[in-house]
Write a protein that holds these residues in place. Structure first.
Motif, short mmCIF file in Angstrom:
data_model
loop_
_atom_site.label_atom_id
_atom_site.label_comp_id
_atom_site.label_asym_id
_atom_site.label_seq_id
_atom_site.Cartn_x
_atom_site.Cartn_y
_atom_site.Cartn_z
N ARG A 177 -19.72 -21.09 -12.24
CA ARG A 177 -18.41 -21.73 -12.15
C ARG A 177 -18.01 -22.38 -13.47
O ARG A 177 -18.85 -22.72 -14.29
CB ARG A 177 -18.41 -22.80 -11.05
CG ARG A 177 -18.76 -22.30 -9.68
CD ARG A 177 -18.78 -23.47 -8.69
NE ARG A 177 -19.26 -23.06 -7.38
CZ ARG A 177 -19.41 -23.90 -6.35
NH1 ARG A 177 -19.12 -25.19 -6.50
NH2 ARG A 177 -19.86 -23.46 -5.19
N LYS A 179 -14.70 -25.16 -15.12
CA LYS A 179 -13.51 -25.97 -14.86
C LYS A 179 -12.48 -25.68 -15.94
O LYS A 179 -12.79 -25.69 -17.13
CB LYS A 179 -13.85 -27.47 -14.86
CG LYS A 179 -12.66 -28.36 -14.50
CD LYS A 179 -13.08 -29.81 -14.36
CE LYS A 179 -11.88 -30.70 -14.03
NZ LYS A 179 -11.23 -30.33 -12.75
N LYS A 208 -4.74 -27.64 -11.94
CA LYS A 208 -4.67 -28.55 -10.80
C LYS A 208 -5.02 -27.85 -9.48
O LYS A 208 -5.40 -28.50 -8.51
CB LYS A 208 -3.26 -29.13 -10.66
CG LYS A 208 -2.83 -30.02 -11.82
CD LYS A 208 -1.61 -30.83 -11.44
CE LYS A 208 -0.47 -29.93 -10.96
NZ LYS A 208 0.73 -30.71 -10.57
N GLN A 209 -4.92 -26.54 -9.47
CA GLN A 209 -5.12 -25.77 -8.25
C GLN A 209 -6.55 -25.88 -7.72
O GLN A 209 -7.51 -25.91 -8.49
CB GLN A 209 -4.80 -24.30 -8.58
CG GLN A 209 -4.78 -23.35 -7.43
CD GLN A 209 -4.29 -21.99 -7.88
OE1 GLN A 209 -3.21 -21.55 -7.52
NE2 GLN A 209 -5.08 -21.29 -8.68
N ASP A 210 -6.68 -25.96 -6.41
CA ASP A 210 -8.00 -26.06 -5.78
C ASP A 210 -8.16 -24.91 -4.80
O ASP A 210 -7.44 -24.81 -3.81
CB ASP A 210 -8.14 -27.40 -5.04
CG ASP A 210 -9.57 -27.66 -4.55
OD1 ASP A 210 -10.34 -26.68 -4.44
OD2 ASP A 210 -9.89 -28.82 -4.27
N GLY A 214 -12.99 -27.34 -5.91
CA GLY A 214 -12.54 -28.51 -6.67
C GLY A 214 -11.34 -28.15 -7.52
O GLY A 214 -11.09 -26.97 -7.81
N ALA A 215 -10.58 -29.15 -7.93
CA ALA A 215 -9.38 -28.91 -8.73
C ALA A 215 -9.72 -28.23 -10.05
O ALA A 215 -10.54 -28.73 -10.82
CB ALA A 215 -8.65 -30.23 -8.99
N GLY A 216 -9.10 -27.08 -10.29
CA GLY A 216 -9.29 -26.38 -11.55
C GLY A 216 -10.63 -25.69 -11.71
O GLY A 216 -10.97 -25.26 -12.81
N VAL A 217 -11.40 -25.56 -10.62
CA VAL A 217 -12.72 -24.94 -10.71
C VAL A 217 -12.64 -23.50 -10.20
O VAL A 217 -12.10 -23.25 -9.11
CB VAL A 217 -13.78 -25.72 -9.89
CG1 VAL A 217 -15.13 -25.01 -9.94
CG2 VAL A 217 -13.90 -27.14 -10.45
N TYR A 218 -13.22 -22.58 -10.97
CA TYR A 218 -13.12 -21.15 -10.63
C TYR A 218 -14.44 -20.44 -10.91
O TYR A 218 -15.32 -20.95 -11.61
CB TYR A 218 -12.01 -20.49 -11.45
CG TYR A 218 -10.65 -21.10 -11.20
CD1 TYR A 218 -9.88 -20.72 -10.11
CD2 TYR A 218 -10.16 -22.09 -12.06
CE1 TYR A 218 -8.64 -21.30 -9.88
CE2 TYR A 218 -8.92 -22.67 -11.83
CZ TYR A 218 -8.17 -22.27 -10.73
OH TYR A 218 -6.95 -22.85 -10.50
N TYR A 254 -22.91 -28.83 -9.62
CA TYR A 254 -22.75 -28.33 -8.27
C TYR A 254 -24.10 -27.80 -7.80
O TYR A 254 -25.00 -27.51 -8.60
CB TYR A 254 -21.68 -27.24 -8.18
CG TYR A 254 -21.97 -25.99 -8.98
CD1 TYR A 254 -22.55 -24.87 -8.38
CD2 TYR A 254 -21.68 -25.91 -10.33
CE1 TYR A 254 -22.80 -23.72 -9.10
CE2 TYR A 254 -21.93 -24.77 -11.07
CZ TYR A 254 -22.49 -23.67 -10.44
OH TYR A 254 -22.75 -22.54 -11.16
#
Length: 257
Positions: A177, A179, A208-210, A214-218, A254
């Motif tokens: 992952r 951020k 900002k997207q979740d 989490g916000a901005g985590v992909y 995480y």
């Protein structure tokens, strides 16, 4: 170098002449066109072509070394363990080769487009009866545009190289992952009352997207999705994207998957 060649070899043929008179003659047009094509050949093939290859290779190599250094420092700070031992060039050679090929193509296209535009400006001047003063001005303005475009391409390409290498390095240490981090200024968030009313809202929203992590985590494999686009990564979301990724360390940021 291209601009200097045009200034030294083409502009003297134009100065002190009126397009409506001297340059409408076949000999004058052929002379200028021949000089432009001769200059262009020096920047598209031959010895300069080899210089393009060397330039791309050395630039990408330096960018990779700098990215590796920053990556190792950030990971070492996060986990307190020196990760440099597992960082090796072989792990990213495909990415480096692809980046070199892409940049060689871009440099060649920049040269081809520049000289093609210079020749078109001359032919347009002949057709419309421009003065030599106006043609010189147009050529000088076009040179400035080429320099701006070259700088934009350079910034954009280095951002993409940084993105690709950082992502590959993160996968090498077992991370899955990241951020999404923006530059956190008005060029990203926008300001209706300022210079950037809209800016890169795309990256602002992605950060900002979740999607459940989490916000901005992909995912490092899949990247982000936005407005129908998929596989988006920092530095590659759009031309001149200034976003970067912060690698999330499994077991630290995480739980291991």
């Amino acid at each position: 170098m291209m601009a200097q060649s045009v200034a030294y070899e083409v502009l003297p043929l134009i100065d002190n002449r009126t397009i409506g008179d001297g340059l409408t003659q076949d000999a004058g047009i052929r002379e200028i066109g021949g000089v432009i094509r001769n200059i262009a050949s020096r920047f598209i093939s031959g010895l300069f072509g080899k210089q393009i290859d060397r330039l791309a290779e050395s630039t990408i190599s330096r960018a990779a070394a700098e990215t590796d250094r920053e990556f190792v420092e950030s990971v070492n700070h996060a986990v307190g363990v020196d990760m440099s031992a597992i960082i090796n060039r072989s792990g990213i050679q495909n990415e480096l080769d692809a980046a070199v090929m892409e940049n060689v193509g871009l440099i060649r296209s920049l040269s081809e487009d520049y000289f093609g535009d210079i020749e078109r400006l001359v032919m347009e001047a002949v057709r419309t009866g421009q003065t030599s003063t106006q043609l010189r001005k147009n050529i000088v303005e076009r040179t400035g545009a080429s320099e701006s475009r070259a700088k934009l391409i350079a910034r954009d390409q280095l951002a993409k190289v940084n993105s690709d290498i950082s992502r590959k390095r993160a996968q090498q240490i077992g991370a899955t992952r990241f951020k999404w981090m923006t530059a956190q200024d008005q060029r990203v968030s926008g300001n209706p009352a300022g210079r950037y009313p809209n800016a890169s809202i795309k990256c602002y929203e992605i950060a900002k997207q979740d999607i459940g992590m989490g916000a901005g985590v992909y995912s490092l494999n899949d990247g982000a999705r936005y407005n129908g686009e998929s596989g988006l990564f920092p530095g590659r979301a759009h031309i001149n994207c200034r976003c970067v990724q912060r690698v999330l360390i499994p077991g630290v940021d995480y739980d291991d998957e």
